[in-house]
Motif scaffolding. Structure first.
Motif, short mmCIF file in Angstrom:
data_model
loop_
_atom_site.label_atom_id
_atom_site.label_comp_id
_atom_site.label_asym_id
_atom_site.label_seq_id
_atom_site.Cartn_x
_atom_site.Cartn_y
_atom_site.Cartn_z
N HIS A 4 7.59 -3.99 -6.52
CA HIS A 4 8.88 -4.93 -6.19
C HIS A 4 10.40 -3.96 -5.71
O HIS A 4 10.52 -3.99 -5.75
N GLU A 5 10.32 -3.62 -7.26
CA GLU A 5 11.30 -2.41 -7.01
C GLU A 5 11.18 -1.70 -6.28
O GLU A 5 12.62 -0.89 -5.66
N VAL A 6 10.76 -0.84 -6.58
CA VAL A 6 10.26 0.78 -5.59
C VAL A 6 10.55 -0.15 -3.62
O VAL A 6 11.49 0.12 -2.42
N MET A 7 9.42 -1.46 -3.39
CA MET A 7 9.49 -2.02 -2.09
C MET A 7 10.92 -3.04 -1.07
O MET A 7 11.59 -2.48 -0.11
N ALA A 54 -16.29 3.06 -5.74
CA ALA A 54 -14.51 2.57 -4.46
C ALA A 54 -13.57 3.16 -4.89
O ALA A 54 -13.41 2.13 -5.78
N PRO A 55 -13.34 4.60 -5.83
CA PRO A 55 -12.30 4.83 -7.26
C PRO A 55 -11.43 4.42 -6.19
O PRO A 55 -10.75 5.99 -5.50
N LEU A 56 -10.28 3.91 -5.69
CA LEU A 56 -9.54 3.58 -4.47
C LEU A 56 -8.16 3.85 -5.80
O LEU A 56 -7.38 2.94 -6.41
N ARG A 57 -7.18 5.11 -5.75
CA ARG A 57 -5.93 5.46 -6.39
C ARG A 57 -4.66 3.98 -5.75
O ARG A 57 -3.61 3.94 -6.97
N PHE A 58 -5.13 3.88 -4.75
CA PHE A 58 -3.43 3.35 -4.58
C PHE A 58 -4.97 2.53 -3.14
O PHE A 58 -5.48 2.38 -2.73
N GLY A 59 -3.66 1.07 -2.88
CA GLY A 59 -3.96 0.16 -1.41
C GLY A 59 -3.70 -0.98 -1.65
O GLY A 59 -3.13 -0.96 -2.18
N ALA A 60 -4.22 -1.87 -0.68
CA ALA A 60 -4.19 -2.92 -0.68
C ALA A 60 -4.94 -4.19 0.06
O ALA A 60 -5.87 -3.56 0.39
N ARG A 102 0.65 -1.16 0.31
CA ARG A 102 -0.15 0.07 0.18
C ARG A 102 0.76 1.29 0.06
O ARG A 102 0.28 2.04 -0.88
N ASP A 103 1.67 1.06 0.64
CA ASP A 103 3.22 2.56 1.35
C ASP A 103 3.79 2.59 -0.14
O ASP A 103 3.67 3.48 -0.75
N ALA A 104 3.97 1.42 -1.20
CA ALA A 104 4.78 1.74 -2.12
C ALA A 104 3.57 2.30 -3.68
O ALA A 104 4.23 3.00 -3.68
N ARG A 105 2.48 1.84 -3.79
CA ARG A 105 1.93 2.36 -4.70
C ARG A 105 1.33 4.05 -3.97
O ARG A 105 1.14 5.03 -4.60
N HIS A 106 1.08 4.32 -2.70
CA HIS A 106 0.86 5.64 -2.14
C HIS A 106 1.90 6.28 -2.58
O HIS A 106 1.92 7.49 -3.24
N GLY A 107 3.09 5.96 -2.60
CA GLY A 107 4.30 6.60 -3.09
C GLY A 107 4.35 7.12 -4.64
O GLY A 107 5.07 8.18 -4.49
N LEU A 108 3.67 5.79 -5.77
CA LEU A 108 4.07 6.43 -6.85
C LEU A 108 3.13 7.19 -6.93
O LEU A 108 3.00 7.79 -7.86
N LEU A 109 1.50 7.36 -6.59
CA LEU A 109 0.63 7.91 -6.88
C LEU A 109 1.44 9.51 -6.38
O LEU A 109 0.79 10.87 -7.77
#
Length: 438
Positions: free
Chosen positions: A157-160, A303-309, A123-130
């Motif tokens: 994976h590259e980010v995490m 449910a327009p989720l732009r990031f999450g897990a 979730r944090d990786a996706r948040h960072g990319l957003l």
């Protein structure tokens, strides 16, 4: 089973927060575990260092002991020494970091189980990319019009791999005897990209969903309005509200001028209630006493989720209530498998708005989406199958506990090094607090 390994009868759950089943999917999931353990006639104790919350479940009424514990305090050692649990369930990796070394020191034979809830590092990786995508945009309107993160697993994976949260979370997984993943996507991701052994992981989906024969609620013509729901303290939910407010809802409203969006969720901050604007049909209503009741009265869930897990309790509830949904690929992740979605999965803002308008107006498509939801519940969220699978896996982990710990050298190494540093820091804070109290 080895003679020194007792069957599971006495369970300690260490909660990151007190369970609030009416506030979040995480709270509902915790109550699923508690009810399941009680059905096995196990003694269940729930302990947490969090402040008692207004909407928490009444655990003592179920026969569950509530214990308030402290971080960085030897009082926990005395407490668990007296309890002597057969199994300790850590609610999220934070609690394993704080209390895992103490559990191992005082009760080394206790089975240590981690419920990740969702993969926080993902979730944090996706948040960072957003956030990176939004940095190149000018004003707030443009930033809040950005689409969802669409990174591949290899890119994630590259980010995490260089991220502190991922290193901490996966280390906690290795230190435990078994970790529960709510999404099979996340289980496979850990195995394929981080080489976590399969014997340390178990896919355990939500069990709160009853059955596909549940009452779907009102018919198409009896329903009205769009609904969006989610705990405002959960960052992906708040982000979804911002995307709705700045981009998606205006686009929907231009095509459906009389439509209303009812936004529900626990703990709405002032910045959320400030978005309430009835003239725009944007109603921020906050806490819902009965989330399934308001869901069952609505025609379409957004449910327009732009990031999450993880998987999304709100979307499982929508299926249970017979309410088709429009969401993103991140929203639907890990829920439907190869089955058709219970509505529409949209990849960008324009597609999302168009899908919402079409689903709201097309009764045949709406009814088909409702049936897809029933199929997903029946085939992917069968409570009895999931519960039995979890109990069997816990039993296997208990029976093979010694062998698995021997095999898990990485976990032993991490416990030796990380727990020592955590232990010494905690003991230093404890000593400091004792001196301050004199």
């Amino acid at each position: 089973m080895p003679t020194d390994m007792q069957p599971l009868k006495n369970v300690l759950i260490i909660g990151y927060v007190w369970p609030e089943p009416r506030s979040s999917a995480a709270g509902s999931r915790m109550m699923e575990f508690i009810h399941l353990f009680l059905q096995q006639q196990w003694q269940v104790t729930f302990a947490s260092a969090a402040a008692l919350s207004e909407h928490r479940a009444e655990l003592p009424a179920l026969g569950v002991s509530e214990v308030c514990i402290e971080v960085n305090s030897d009082s926990f050692d005395h407490f668990i020494a007296g309890l002597q649990p057969d199994m300790v369930l850590f609610d999220r990796f934070f609690t394993e970091e704080q209390f895992g070394w103490r559990v191992e020191k005082i009760c080394p034979q206790a089975l240590r189980v981690l419920d990740t809830v969702d993969l926080h590092s993902l979730r944090d990786a996706r948040h960072g990319l957003l956030k990176q995508a939004q940095q190149g945009l000018g004003n707030e309107q443009q930033k809040q019009s950005a689409g969802p993160v669409r990174a591949t697993q290899a890119e994630l994976h590259e980010v995490m791999a260089v991220d502190d949260t991922a290193q901490r979370e996966i280390a906690a997984i290795y230190r435990c005897d078994l970790s529960l993943l709510i999404s099979d996507i996340e289980r496979d991701f850990l195995q394929q990209h981080f080489s976590v052994p399969a014997y340390l992981l178990h896919h355990c989906a939500l069990m709160s969903v009853a059955s596909a024969t549940a009452n779907p609620g009102l018919e198409f013509e009896q329903r009205q309005h769009f609904i969006s729901i989610g705990n405002f303290r959960h960052a992906p939910n708040w982000d979804a509200v911002l995307w709705l407010k700045h981009a998606l809802w205006p686009a929907i409203r231009r095509q459906l001028p009389q439509a209303e969006l009812h936004v529900y969720g626990s703990y709405p901050p002032p910045k959320a209630t400030a978005l309430h604007n009835p003239r725009q049909g944007f109603h921020v209503l906050g806490w819902a006493d009965d989330a399934q009741r308001v869901m069952a009265q609505s025609r379409v869930c957004l449910a327009p989720l732009r990031f999450g897990a993880g998987i999304k309790g709100k979307l499982a509830d929508a299926m249970l209530c017979g309410t088709p949904s429009v969401t993103t690929a991140i929203g639907s992740e890990g829920m439907s498998g190869t089955l058709p979605w219970a509505g529409v999965v949209a990849e960008d803002g324009d597609s999302f708005a168009a899908a919402a308008v079409a689903l709201y107006q097309d009764q045949a498509a709406w009814q088909q989406a409702q049936q897809h939801g029933r199929d997903i519940l029946q085939q992917r969220f069968a409570r009895q199958d999931i519960a039995q699978g979890l109990l069997s896996r816990l039993s296997d982990a208990r029976q093979n506990q010694s062998n698995c710990r021997q095999q898990n050298f990485t976990g032993a190494m991490l416990r030796h090094h990380l727990h020592k540093s955590t232990q010494y820091m905690s003991q230093w804070i404890t000593a400091k607090n004792q001196l301050a109290g004199k």
